[in-house]
Design an enzyme around this catalytic site. Structure first.
Site, PDB file in Angstrom:
ATOM      1  N   HIS A 242       0.838  -1.198   0.000  1.00 23.52           N
ATOM      2  CA  HIS A 242       0.000   0.000   0.000  1.00 23.52           C
ATOM      3  C   HIS A 242       0.875   1.252   0.000  1.00 23.52           C
ATOM      4  CE1 HIS A 242      -3.036  -2.867   1.475  1.00 23.52           C
ATOM      5  NE2 HIS A 242      -3.930  -1.992   1.056  1.00 23.52           N
TER       6      HIS A 242
ATOM      7  N   ASP B 200      -4.439  -6.601  -7.518  1.00 24.34           N
ATOM      8  CA  ASP B 200      -4.666  -5.821  -6.312  1.00 24.34           C
ATOM      9  C   ASP B 200      -4.833  -4.371  -6.778  1.00 24.34           C
ATOM     10  OD1 ASP B 200      -4.943  -5.219  -3.631  1.00 24.34           O
ATOM     11  OD2 ASP B 200      -3.113  -6.239  -3.023  1.00 24.34           O
TER      12      ASP B 200
END
Length: 365
Positions: A217, A287
């Site tokens: 992230h 993702d």
């Protein structure tokens, strides 16, 4: 003859149907996007985008990316059910994947504060309680998702808990354990219970996030020294069992698998390792392509080009991580169309990806 869900297109005619789609709608069909809104009336931006581009799916979140205390998409059971109904009515004949991340523990978008059960234990705890308990826990989760109109759960996590310093998977208890047999056993229960309620699933995070130290992230994560081949074992077993609706590929960099690109943008990893070596034939979803590991190193055009050419079928742009990087469906579609027209992505590759998305859609609700 079996029909495609909500399409009325015979299965054998699907390739012809896909081939006849406009380039714009082909591009829309390989996208899953996030948006801000707790309703989706006919004139709303997301409804117009779904109708115009035939988006493959949308992803819903509870928390607004920049306004604390404000709901992004999920406010209450009644509101969510209305929203999913509105979203599906925007789609061509109702064909739309509506996804959330509902793992249990720290990752569950249908939470207690919105009026849902919201107390599903984290996977590490579920594995300690035994199989009967797991079936009850995931039966209730599947029932709640289906009642809300969610047909795609971006879970279970099948990463192995190999690195005690790994905060994002091991530290948060998102793994069922370090033993591949245990992880496969509980992931199978999770999937079976979702399927009982017509909810599709995604194995994640391929090729394995449990040995990493960093968080994709936030930025680049190199697992070259830590990653172990045993991390592929849950995927191998679940693919062989026929339970893999889809596989989510992570943004991890592993020089031993590909010396140039992270997994999500790597043909060696997706087409080579996942499809050829493990024999997987289903849908591959990325993702979130706005994570730091990708967005800080590649332009939008590079990201989309590499992802599609790597063999990814459904490109996820959650519009959740950075308010400054929100991207519209129109811009994403325009980028894909331009890449095809410039010969940087083949129409055949796009058609193959769109076909897998539609085949997954028919398996759902």
């Amino acid at each position: 003859m079996r029909k495609l869900l909500s399409l009325g297109v015979p299965l054998l005619l699907l390739p012809l149907f896909i081939h006849a789609l406009s380039l714009e709608r082909l591009a829309g069909g390989v996208l899953m996007v996030g948006f801000v809104g707790t309703e989706a009336p006919p004139g709303s931006p997301i409804c117009r985008a779904i109708r115009r581009y035939g988006l493959g799916g949308v992803i819903l979140f509870d928390r607004h990316p920049s306004r604390k205390g404000i709901a992004k998409n999920i406010r209450s059971p009644k509101q969510l059910k209305r929203l999913t109904r509105e979203l599906r009515s925007c789609a061509p004949e109702g064909r739309l994947l509506i996804a959330v991340d509902q793992e249990g523990g720290v990752v569950q978008r249908l939470g207690k504060r919105q009026g849902f059960h919201g107390d599903t234990p984290r996977p590490a705890v579920v594995a300690k309680r035994g199989r009967d308990s797991a079936r009850k826990i995931y039966d209730r989760m599947g029932e709640e998702l289906a009642a809300a109109g969610i047909d795609y759960n971006l879970a279970p996590v099948v990463d192995l808990a190999l690195n005690p310093l790994n905060r994002v998977i091991v530290g948060w208890g998102r793994s069922y354990g370090k033993d591949p047999a245990t992880v496969t056993r509980y992931a199978s229960i999770f999937i079976d219970e979702m399927h009982r309620h017509g909810v599709l699933t995604a194995l994640k995070h391929f090729p394995g996030h449990g040995s990493s130290t960093g968080d994709t992230h936030k930025g680049f994560v190199d697992v070259t020294q830590q990653w172990r081949p045993v991390e592929l074992e849950p995927y191998r077993r679940l693919i062989a069992s026929g339970r893999a609706d889809s596989v989510m590929v992570a943004h991890l960099f592993n020089r031993r698998l590909d010396p140039r690109f992270p997994a999500s943008l790597s043909a060696r990893t997706v087409r080579g390792l996942l499809r050829q070596k493990l024999g997987y034939r289903g849908l591959v979803i990325t993702d979130d392509l706005q994570m730091g590991a990708i967005a800080r190193h590649y332009s939008l055009e590079e990201t989309i080009r590499l992802a599609l050419n790597a063999g990814d079928d459904l490109l996820l742009f959650g519009n959740q991580l950075d308010p400054k990087r929100i991207v519209s469906p129109a811009r994403l579609v325009e980028t894909i169309v331009a890449l095809v027209k410039e010969g940087k992505v083949s129409r055949t590759r796009l058609e193959r990806a769109a076909k897998r998305v539609r085949e997954l859609t028919k398996q759902g609700r």
